[in-house]
Each structure stands twice: as C-alpha cells, then as structure tokens.
Design an enzyme around this catalytic site. Structure first.
Site, short mmCIF file in Angstrom:
data_model
loop_
_atom_site.label_atom_id
_atom_site.label_comp_id
_atom_site.label_asym_id
_atom_site.label_seq_id
_atom_site.Cartn_x
_atom_site.Cartn_y
_atom_site.Cartn_z
N LYS A 115 -10.49 -4.39 -7.99
CA LYS A 115 -9.62 -4.42 -6.81
C LYS A 115 -9.90 -3.26 -5.88
CE LYS A 115 -5.75 -7.27 -8.16
NZ LYS A 115 -4.31 -7.42 -8.25
N LYS A 197 -13.45 -15.33 -12.51
CA LYS A 197 -12.12 -15.86 -12.85
C LYS A 197 -11.49 -16.56 -11.64
CE LYS A 197 -8.41 -13.18 -12.67
NZ LYS A 197 -7.28 -12.27 -12.89
N LYS A 200 -5.69 -16.26 -7.53
CA LYS A 200 -4.86 -16.68 -6.41
C LYS A 200 -5.21 -15.90 -5.14
CE LYS A 200 -0.84 -14.97 -8.95
NZ LYS A 200 -1.00 -13.59 -9.42
#
Ligand code: TYM
Length: 332
Positions: A115, A197, A200
């Site tokens: 991130k 992965k 969302k």
C-alpha cells in the site's frame, strides 16, 4: 452454555465495495461458525481511514457492509455485530499495544509495503500502525479464532507476537489467537491479473466481481476473465486464470477440482465460464435482494449496531481496564 463457547472475532473494512473475494474468503465461512462459537463481527471503519475516505461514502458503505453481513446470513441474535468506532476501546487498546510493538515489525508487513508503494507520498502513520489496531480488535475480546483469508495471516502472526510479549512482560492477559483459514476460497485472484489478489480497491472494474454487481455485469466480467491458450480446464499453477475460476466454482458449489476437470474435459472454456457465472449469480441474487430490503429499514440496522456496540463495549472495556492496571496506570 454460552460462557463455554470459544470466541471468534473478524471484520471487513468499509473502504470499497465488497467483492466475491471478501465473500468467499471471509463472510461465507463466518455464517457457518455462528452456532458453534461466540462471534464478534465488526465493520472496521477505523481501519478504513488509514487511506483517504470521502465522509459521505464512508457512512454509506459502513451501513452497507453491515447490511451485507446480515443478508449473507449472520443472525443478529446469535452474533455480536457492531461498528468499530462505536467501541472506543479499540482506539485505546491500539495505543497501548503500539507501545509494545516494534517499528521493524510493522515495516515488514507485506500489506503495508504494497500500500505504501501505491500511495506514494501520502502514506499516513495509520497505515503503518494498522496491524496494531487489528491486534487490539482481536485481543480485546480474547478471541480464540480469527476467520480470515490468507492475505491476513501475517497480521495475525504479529497479533500473536504482541500478545505473547505483553503476557510475558506482565502476566498472562491475552489468549493467543489462531487464524482460521478456510480450505476453499482462501484467496480469490484478480480476474484480469490472476497472479494478484482480487481487491476492492483495484482500478479496473473487470478485475473483480462485487457482491452487488447485477447478474448481467457478473456474466460479462466472467466471460472477460483472463485464461490462457491451452484450452483445458485444469487445476494447475501454470493456468492461474483457470485455477482461480475453478476455486470460485468449488467454493460456491462444493464440486471438487477433479469433478470440475472431468466435467469440462475436451470442452474448452466457454461452457465452463458460463457455469462459473451462473454459480455466482445463483449465490448472490438472493443476497442482493436482502441487502436492498435491509438498507431500506434504517431503524432495524440502527437497533442492531446499537445493541452490538453495547455488548462489545462491555467486554472490551473490561480488557482495557485489565491492561491499564498491569501497565501501571492508576485505577479510575
Ligand atoms: P479486508 O477488509 O481487506 O478483507 C476482509 C476479509 O476478506 C478477505 N479477503 C479475501 N479472501 C479471499 N480472497 C480475496 N481476494 C480476498 N480479499 C479479501 C480478507 O482476508 C479478510 O478476511 N485487516 C482486515 C480487516 C480487519 C480484521 C480485524 C480481520 C481489521 N481488524 C480483526 C480480522 C480480525 C482487512 O483489511 O480485511
């Protein structure tokens, strides 16, 4: 008796629209646990603000995630369903545990590394400290088991380390929680880049199936899912796209990988993809209908999250007081 039941804690962030990855990796399994365990399922809004959220959207999504919990089959009479920010002990506990967590441990977390690359210059300190908040979530309820997808395993290992450290420094305080990772649906992959992965927060909507995607959108996305030119339905690392679609079919229908391979032998991918899409639509359509009904009844939702917060507050604040006492704070 209730007191004897093992405790479960888990949560989902209202940071984007939930995907079939969240459903198969977490929610669908939570529903199976509700009779046997004392379950706390939380909408982790404090976690969501580690990256920027639009206030109005955050409010909408928080209620939507709670509605999804209910629509997926979590019974509010059997489970404690609540919103994380309604229980101040989570923030308090996270601070206390932050002081027993090493910077090096946090910097090694894969999700933080991923991130922080993605958000470049605007990484908040919250993003680094995020796993400590997760540890607080789990330890405040002395959870025995934490049902999550495999991507959360590293955070859970850190939770165990923090708990053991605290227990050793003071005296036994926390249960050491175990991850509870399902055999199927452990990790649903991105439909366009099946080595990543399904998330969302992906940029390309064709990468994921949302729990709230309409049937025609689901069918289109599955028909566009990346496969390969081999043309055989086989559960193999060399065919990550096909493998992922098989995982989805297996998690939804219970068909084994061998049964799936056999059924589509010599048929290419067309029918296989149609059947995967059908299985998703069949599972999600009734849930989508319930989500809409629940969201139309705000009073019902409010009753549930208020009752949930009351119970969670009681348990969590007891743990906080215990922690404070051991650390050396003056009792109130
Ligand atoms: P979050 O919100 O990213 O995801 C919620 C749950 O969905 C699972 N999951 C997946 N499973 C399979 N395949 C996928 N593609 C996929 N994507 C997501 C996740 O493993 C997770 O179980 N940090 C957590 C939220 C959290 C939490 C907690 C979980 C906060 N406190 C305490 C357990 C206990 C998270 O970001 O999940």
């Amino acid at each position: 008796m209730d007191e004897k039941k093992k405790v479960i804690f888990s949560g989902i962030q209202p940071s984007g629209n939930l995907t079939i990855g969240n459903y198969l990796g977490a929610l669908k399994n939570w529903v199976k646990l509700q009779d046997e365990y004392d379950c706390y399922y939380c909408v982790v809004d404090l976690h969501a603000i580690t990256v920027r959220q639009e206030p109005k959207e955050l409010r909408r999504r928080t209620l939507e995630v709670l509605a999804i919990y209910l629509a997926a089959g979590l019974d509010p009479e059997k489970n404690t369903l609540f919103i994380q920010s309604h229980v101040p002990a989570h923030s308090e506990g996270a601070w206390l545990l932050n002081c027993f967590t090493y910077l090096g441990e946090l910097g090694r977390m894969t999700q933080y590394k991923d991130k922080s690359q993605r958000y470049g210059d605007s990484i908040s300190a919250g993003l680094l400290n995020y796993p400590v908040l997760m540890a607080a979530d789990i330890l405040l309820y002395n959870a025995d088991l934490v049902p999550v997808g495999i991507d959360q395993k590293q955070h859970l290992e850190l939770t165990r380390d923090i708990a053991e450290r605290f227990n050793k420094l003071f005296s036994p305080t926390f249960n050491i929680p175990e991850p509870y990772i399902p055999e199927t649906g452990t990790k649903i992959m991105d439909l366009q880049e099946p080595t990543k992965k399904m998330s969302k927060s992906a940029d390309n909507p064709n990468s994921y199936i949302l729990i709230l995607d309409p049937p025609d959108v689901i069918r289109k996305k599955i028909s566009r899912a990346v496969t390969d030119s081999l043309g055989t339905v086989k559960y193999s690392d060399e065919q990550p796209g096909v493998k992922n679609l098989m995982t989805i079919l297996n998690a939804l229908t219970g068909m084994t990988m061998e049964q799936i391979e056999k059924k589509y032998e010599g048929q290419g991918y067309a029918q296989f993809k149609l059947d995967v899409a059908d299985a998703i639509v069949t599972e999600l359509e009734p849930i989508q209908k319930r989500i809409k009904e629940i969201l139309d009844d705000k009073e019902y939702l409010e009753n549930i999250y208020k009752k949930g917060a009351e119970k969670a507050n009681y348990v969590a604040s007891k743990t906080i007081r215990k922690m404070q006492k051991k650390i050396g704070f003056i009792p109130r």
